[in-house]
Design an enzyme around this catalytic site. Structure first.
Site, PDB file in Angstrom:
ATOM      1  N   LYS A 115       0.822  -1.219   0.000  1.00 24.73           N
ATOM      2  CA  LYS A 115       0.000   0.000   0.000  1.00 24.73           C
ATOM      3  C   LYS A 115       0.850   1.262   0.000  1.00 24.73           C
ATOM      4  O   LYS A 115       0.468   2.273  -0.584  1.00 24.73           O
ATOM      5  CB  LYS A 115      -0.955   0.009   1.191  1.00 24.73           C
ATOM      6  CG  LYS A 115      -2.091  -0.982   1.038  1.00 24.73           C
ATOM      7  CD  LYS A 115      -3.242  -0.637   1.960  1.00 24.73           C
ATOM      8  CE  LYS A 115      -4.395  -1.608   1.752  1.00 24.73           C
ATOM      9  NZ  LYS A 115      -5.498  -1.395   2.688  1.00 24.73           N
ATOM     10  N   LYS A 207      -7.491 -10.335  -8.823  1.00 22.57           N
ATOM     11  CA  LYS A 207      -8.664 -10.351  -7.941  1.00 22.57           C
ATOM     12  C   LYS A 207      -9.650  -9.251  -8.328  1.00 22.57           C
ATOM     13  O   LYS A 207      -9.232  -8.169  -8.729  1.00 22.57           O
ATOM     14  CB  LYS A 207      -8.194 -10.095  -6.497  1.00 22.57           C
ATOM     15  CG  LYS A 207      -8.405 -11.275  -5.568  1.00 22.57           C
ATOM     16  CD  LYS A 207      -7.961 -10.944  -4.167  1.00 22.57           C
ATOM     17  CE  LYS A 207      -9.030 -11.287  -3.166  1.00 22.57           C
ATOM     18  NZ  LYS A 207      -8.563 -11.349  -1.786  1.00 22.57           N
ATOM     19  N   LYS A 210     -12.089  -3.127  -5.998  1.00 26.85           N
ATOM     20  CA  LYS A 210     -12.804  -1.861  -6.063  1.00 26.85           C
ATOM     21  C   LYS A 210     -11.978  -0.792  -6.767  1.00 26.85           C
ATOM     22  O   LYS A 210     -12.506   0.196  -7.244  1.00 26.85           O
ATOM     23  CB  LYS A 210     -13.172  -1.386  -4.662  1.00 26.85           C
ATOM     24  CG  LYS A 210     -11.960  -1.056  -3.788  1.00 26.85           C
ATOM     25  CD  LYS A 210     -12.384  -0.327  -2.526  1.00 26.85           C
ATOM     26  CE  LYS A 210     -11.195   0.280  -1.829  1.00 26.85           C
ATOM     27  NZ  LYS A 210     -10.304  -0.683  -1.201  1.00 26.85           N
TER      28      LYS A 210
END
Ligand code: TRP
Length: 345
Positions: A115, A207, A210
């Protein structure tokens, strides 16, 4: 026999765009756990803040996750549904855990590295401390089981390390205060199986996410019937018909994903789906999948809309859930204060 009651805790970040992957991989599982466990489901708004959130959107997204929980069948009266920031004990216990966890442990967290990316100097301190807050979420309720995605496994291991070090560091004090050897339990992760790993509709090796730039890559829980059908129609596939055995799906990620989605929605196994559709063209399978998806998701979608149009009711649910969560959390925090030697007044 463990002295801990079987209790499930899990959290979902209110960062927008809840999709089929969240629904099949997490929320549906949360629903199922209600039959056998006492469940605490938390909208982790404090975790969301580790990356910038527009305040209006954060509030809307918190209500949306809550609405999705309820629309999917989580019973907020029989169990507990609340947003993290309403229970201040999460932040308090996280601080204690910041003092238990070691820099070396935290430096190994792969999610932080992913991240934060290259620009680590510019990541928030909160993003680095994210896993200790997560450990606090779980251990405040002395949760014994945590249903999570595969990507959270390392955070669950850290939670156990923190629990073990706390139990050990304060061992004498635990003895003196009559807590025995274990104050915090060794929480077990319940990791999603491969069947519920939902991949992007545009790329079977990624995957469903969003944050994918293409909205066609995911089915959002807010999509209406037309959008769902369109996205399935446009889903990437290869030209061959469906194989007649499941093993042959392994080399065909897109076909595997669509069969997996069908199986998860129908609550059956891929073998069943292949039994019915093996040898058939995607032109026959996709409409069947679209019908099934619309059938299963429309009621959830409709109930979510009803709830998001009624924020006062959602807020009341969160408030009542928070009050009940706080009772458990406050009791744990009171014990923790005594254990570490804080004067309670
Ligand atoms: N980190 C989790 C995720 O991104 C969310 C989360 C926060 C969580 N606190 C938790 C999950 C406690 C399980 C238990 O998916």
């Amino acid at each position: 026999m463990s002295k801990f009651v079987d209790r499930v805790f899990s959290g979902v970040q209110p960062t927008g765009n809840l999709h089929l992957g969240n629904y099949l991989g997490a929320i549906k599982k949360f629903v199922a756990m209600q039959a056998s466990h006492q469940c605490v489901y938390c909208v982790v708004d404090m975790h969301a803040l580790t990356a910038w959130q527009d305040p209006t959107e954060l509030a809307a997204n918190t209500r949306e996750v809550t609405a999705a929980f309820i629309a999917a069948g989580i019973d907020p009266k029989a169990h507990i549904v609340f947003n993290q920031s309403q229970v201040a004990e999460h932040a308090e216990l996280a601080w204690i855990f910041n003092c238990v966890a070691r820099m070396g442990w935290m430096n190994r967290m792969t999610q932080f590295k992913e991240k934060a990316g290259k620009d680590r100097e510019n990541a928030s301190v909160g993003l680095f401390a994210y896993p200790t807050l997560m450990a606090a979420d779980i251990l405040l309720y002395k949760a014994t089981h945590v249903p999570v995605g595969d990507d959270q496994k390392q955070h669950l291991e850290l939670t156990r390390d923190i629990a073990a070090k706390f139990n050990n560091d304060f061992g004498e004090q635990l003895e003196r205060l009559g807590h025995g050897e274990q104050f915090f339990p060794m929480t077990e992760p319940l990791i999603e199986g491969p069947a519920t790993r939902i991949m992007s509709l545009r790329d079977g090796s990624k995957k469903m996410s969003k944050s994918d730039a293409s909205d066609l890559s995911r089915i959002n829980l807010t999509d209406d019937a037309d959008a769902i059908a369109k996205k399935i129609r446009k889903a990437k596939t290869d030209p061959a018909p469906l194989p007649d055995n499941v093993d042959d799906l392994a080399a065909r990620p897109e076909a595997d994903n669509l069969v997996g989605i069908y199986a998860a929605l129908a609550e059956t196994a891929k073998e069943q789906v292949i039994g019915e559709y093996g040898g058939r063209e995607f032109s026959a399978f996709k409409p069947a999948l679209a019908d099934l998806a619309v059938d299963k998701l429309s009621p959830v979608n409709a109930e979510m809309r009803r709830l998001t149009d009624d924020p006062a009711t959602v807020d009341a649910t969160l408030r009542e859930g928070a009050a009940r969560a706080r009772e458990i959390a406050a009791a744990t925090m009171a014990e923790v204060r005594d254990i570490v030697g804080f004067i309670r007044g």
